[in-house]
Design an enzyme around this catalytic site. Structure first.
Site, mmCIF file in Angstrom:
data_model
loop_
_atom_site.group_PDB
_atom_site.id
_atom_site.type_symbol
_atom_site.label_atom_id
_atom_site.label_comp_id
_atom_site.label_asym_id
_atom_site.label_seq_id
_atom_site.Cartn_x
_atom_site.Cartn_y
_atom_site.Cartn_z
ATOM 1 N N LYS A 29 -5.314 10.146 6.882
ATOM 2 C CA LYS A 29 -6.381 10.947 7.476
ATOM 3 C C LYS A 29 -7.652 10.103 7.472
ATOM 4 O O LYS A 29 -7.916 9.373 6.514
ATOM 5 C CB LYS A 29 -6.581 12.216 6.631
ATOM 6 N N GLU A 89 -10.470 0.812 -6.121
ATOM 7 C CA GLU A 89 -11.401 1.172 -5.041
ATOM 8 C C GLU A 89 -11.154 2.605 -4.585
ATOM 9 O O GLU A 89 -9.998 3.008 -4.397
ATOM 10 C CB GLU A 89 -11.175 0.282 -3.812
ATOM 11 N N ARG A 111 -25.528 -11.058 -2.034
ATOM 12 C CA ARG A 111 -24.667 -12.217 -1.784
ATOM 13 C C ARG A 111 -25.374 -13.151 -0.810
ATOM 14 O O ARG A 111 -25.649 -12.763 0.330
ATOM 15 C CB ARG A 111 -23.348 -11.775 -1.164
ATOM 16 N N ARG A 129 -7.696 -8.573 -9.579
ATOM 17 C CA ARG A 129 -8.364 -9.848 -9.883
ATOM 18 C C ARG A 129 -9.772 -9.576 -10.377
ATOM 19 O O ARG A 129 -10.254 -8.446 -10.325
ATOM 20 C CB ARG A 129 -8.464 -10.669 -8.589
ATOM 21 N N LYS A 175 0.814 -1.218 0.000
ATOM 22 C CA LYS A 175 0.000 0.000 0.000
ATOM 23 C C LYS A 175 0.849 1.271 0.000
ATOM 24 O O LYS A 175 0.472 2.264 -0.620
ATOM 25 C CB LYS A 175 -0.947 0.016 1.210
ATOM 26 N N LYS A 186 -18.660 -7.648 1.883
ATOM 27 C CA LYS A 186 -19.750 -7.007 1.143
ATOM 28 C C LYS A 186 -21.007 -7.870 1.202
ATOM 29 O O LYS A 186 -20.921 -9.095 1.232
ATOM 30 C CB LYS A 186 -19.334 -6.776 -0.310
#
Ligand code: MV4
Length: 508
Positions: A201, A275, A338, A292, A116, A237
Site C-alpha cells: 500500500k 527503517e 552530508r 551495517r 524483502k 540522504k
C-alpha cells in the site's frame, strides 16, 4: 579484543573506523585502489595494501584481493564500513571461511533482511507493523492486479531483492499496472539480477525514521533512539537528526520495541538499523533493515554518548552489551549535514578535483568526520561524499544555530560542494518548524524557485574586475568572490585572514 583490523573501505568511514581502532589499541590496516594512493584513510593506517585499479569493481569489491591483504598482514577481523561489501552475505561467508570474521551480523541475518518478501513474512509472524501488501513475490501483472484490488490503490511495486528505491514504482490506477510491472521488473533484473516484485500500500507523505539497535550474541539487545532522515534527494540522504521532531517518548518506546522484535526475528548480532515509514497520523511501518553501520551513525553517538564503532568491535569480539535499556539516556539534539563534492547549480552533478584550500569548522559542539585534506584530489570513481558535519546542542534550535556557524566557517575551494545549499535549508521555515517528509527537498526547491527574492549574490563590477585580475595572476581559484555567507557581499574582497585583495597584490 582484536589486535589488528583490516578496514575494507575508503574515505571518511575508513578514517572513522581507524580512529575507533586507535582508541581500542587495535592496529588499523587500510586497503586502497590506484586512485587512492594518497588518500587520508591510507595515511591514518599502520599498513596499507593496494587492492586494484580505480573502479571499485576492480578493487574495493574484489573478495580475493581484500582477503589476501587481510591474510598478508595477519588481521584478525575485517570491518566493511558501509556500502561496498558491507551487506554482501557471500563476503561475510568468505571472511568466516578464511578465519577472519567480518564485523557485523551473520551471513544468514544479512541474507534474510536482503530479501524483502522473506523479511516481511518473518516480521508479520512476530507482530511487527509492516505496510499492508504481499509477503511473497508476484508471478505476473495479472496477479498484481488481483492483489492490488484487495490492498486498494495507490500501491507501490517494489523489488524483492531491492532497497533504496531501485525497481520501485508508484501505481495509481489499475490501467497503469501492466506497464509499471514490466518496467519495475526489468529495472530490478538489471540492478539486482532478480526481477521478483511485491506490492505495498502506498503511504502518502511519510517521514523516514530509523531506529539504531545493538545486539550481542547472548540474546541481549537495546535500541538507541531514532534518526529522522526524511531530508533526501533521489534516495540520497542530505541532512539527518536525532531525535526526530515527530516523536515523543511513547512513540519512541513503541518503535524501539518493534525494532527489537526485528532483531529477534533475524537472530541479529552487532549494530543495525531498522527503517520505518511514519505516516501523517503517526502510524509506523517497517520498511527495511540495514545490516551495517550507517553514514548517519554520528547523530546517535552525540545524543547517547556512545561510540558505535567501538560497540561493534566489542560485540564482534564476543563481549556482552554493558548497557541495559534503562541505562540508555538520550540527551540534547544532533544534526548532520552530508558534504558532497557535487554542484547544486548544475543538477547536483559530481564535482571531483583537487581540493585547493580546506578550512574545516571547529569550536564548541562541532564534529567533522572528513575523508579529505587540502591538496588531495577527490577521485571521480566513488561516491562523492567527502565529509560529514555534525553539531550538537541542548535543543534543536541550538543545534541548528551551531550548524549555521559551522557551515559559515567551512571553506572548500577547488571543487564544487553542496555547502551553500545547507544555509538555505537551515533557515527554511518548514525545516525550522520540524515539518518534514520525504517530499521536503522537492517542495523546498519549489519554494526557492517560486520566491520573488533578489538573486542572492550580485557582486559589483569592481569586485568582478578584482577577481578576474586575481585569477589571472595566481593559481588560486577565484573563490574569494564567493561571500562567506549569502547576502554578505561586503566580505567579497576579503580572502581568509582578512587581507584585502589590494593589499595582497601590493605585497607581491
Ligand atoms: C514507500 C513509500 C511510500 N509507501 N513505500 C523509497 C526507498 C525505499 N527504501 C522505500 N521508499 C519508499 N517506500 C510505501 N509503501 C515511499 C518511499 C519513499 C521514501 C522513503 C524513505 C525516504 C525517502 C523516500 C523518498 C521517496 C519515496
Amino acid at each position: 579484543m582484536f589486535r589488528k583490523v583490516l578496514i575494507a573501505n575508503r574515505g571518511e568511514i575508513a578514517v572513522r573506523i581507524a580512529r575507533a581502532c586507535r582508541d581500542l589499541g587495535i592496529s588499523p590496516i587500510a586497503i586502497y585502489s590506484e586512485a587512492d594512493r594518497g588518500a587520508l584513510h591510507v595515511r591514518m593506517a599502520d599498513e596499507a595494501y593496494l587492492v586494484g585499479a580505480p573502479p571499485s569493481s576492480e578493487s574495493y569489491l574484489v573478495f580475493e584481493n581484500i582477503l589476501k591483504a587481510a591474510q598478508r598482514c595477519g588481521a584478525d577481523a575485517i570491518h566493511p564500513g558501509y556500502g561496498f561489501l558491507s551487506e554482501n552475505p557471500r563476503f561475510a561467508e568468505a571472511c568466516a571461511a578464511a578465519g577472519i570474521p567480518m564485523i557485523g551480523p551473520s551471513a544468514d541475518s544479512i541474507r534474510l533482511m536482503g530479501n524483502k518478501t522473506q523479511a516481511r513474512s518473518a516480521l508479520l509472524q512476530q507482530g511487527v507493523p509492516i505496510v499492508p501488501g504481499t509477503d511473497r513475490a508476484l508471478d505476473s501483472p495479472q496477479e498484481a492486479i488481483v492483489e492490488a484490488r484487495a490492498i486498494g490503490y495507490p500501491v507501490m511495486l517494489k523489488a524483492a531483492a531491492g532497497g533504496g528505491g531501485k525497481g520501485m514504482r508508484l501505481v495509481e490506477t489499475e490501467s497503469r499496472m501492466a506497464a509499471s510491472f514490466e518496467a519495475a521488473a526489468s529495472e530490478a533484473l538489471r540492478a539486482f539480477s532478480d526481477p521478483a516484485l511485491y506490492l505495498e500500500k502506498f503511504v502518502a507523505r511519510p517521514r523516514h525514521v530509523e531506529i539504531q539497535v545493538l545486539a550481542d550474541r547472548y540474546g541481549n539487545s537495546i535500541y538507541l533512539g531514532e534518526r529522522e532522515c526524511s531530508i533526501q534527494r533521489r534516495h540520497q540522504k542530505v541532512l539527518e537528526e536525532s531525535p526526530s521532531p515527530a516523536l515523543d517518548d511513547d512513540l519512541r518506546r513503541r518503535m524501539g520495541k518493534a525494532a527489537l522484535k526485528v532483531v529477534r526475528a533475524a537472530n541479529y548480532e552487532n549494530a543495525g538499523t531498522v527503517e520505518f515509514l511514519l505516516d501523517e497520523d503517526k502510524n509506523f511501518y517497517f520498511l527495511e533493515m540495514n545490516t551495517r553501520l550507517q553514514v548517519e551513525h554520528p547523530v546517535t553517538e552525540m545524543v547517547t554518548g556512545l561510540d558505535l564503532v567501538r560497540e561493534q568491535f566489542r560485540i564482534a569480539a564476543g563481549e556482552r552489551l554493558t548497557l541495559r535499556q534503562r541505562d540508555v539516556r538520550l540527551r540534547g539534539w544532533a544534526l548532520e549535514c552530508r558534504i558532497y563534492a557535487e554542484d547544486p547549480d548544475n543538477k547536483f552533478f559530481p564535482s571531483p578535483g583537487v581540493i585547493q584550500r580546506l578550512l574545516e569548522p571547529q569550536g564548541p559542539w562541532v564534529r567533522v568526520d572528513s575523508g579529505v585534506y587540502e591538496g588531495w584530489e577527490v577521485p571521480f570513481h566513488y561516491d562523492p561524499l567527502i565529509a560529514k558535519l555534525i553539531t550538537f546542542g541542548a535543543d534543536r534550535p541550538q543545534a541548528i544555530e551551531r550548524m549555521k556557524r559551522a557551515i559559515g566557517e567551512y571553506q572548500i575551494d577547488g571543487i564544487k560542494t553542496n555547502l551553500r545549499f545547507f544555509d538555505r535549508i537551515l533557515s527554511d521555515p518548514e525545516f525550522e518548524a520540524g515539518r518534514l517528509s520525504t517530499h521536503f527537498i522537492e517542495e523546498f526547491m519549489q519554494r526557492a524557485s517560486n520566491s520573488t527574492d533578489q538573486p542572492a549574490e550580485v557582486p559589483d563590477a569592481a569586485v568582478v574586475a578584482a577577481a578576474l585580475a586575481y585569477r589571472d595572476r595566481s593559481s588560486t581559484p577565484p573563490s574569494i568572490v564567493r561571500p562567506l555567507r549569502n547576502n554578505r557581499w561586503k566580505m567579497n574582497s576579503r580572502p581568509v585572514g582578512g587581507v584585502s585583495v589590494k593589499k595582497w597584490r601590493a605585497s607581491r
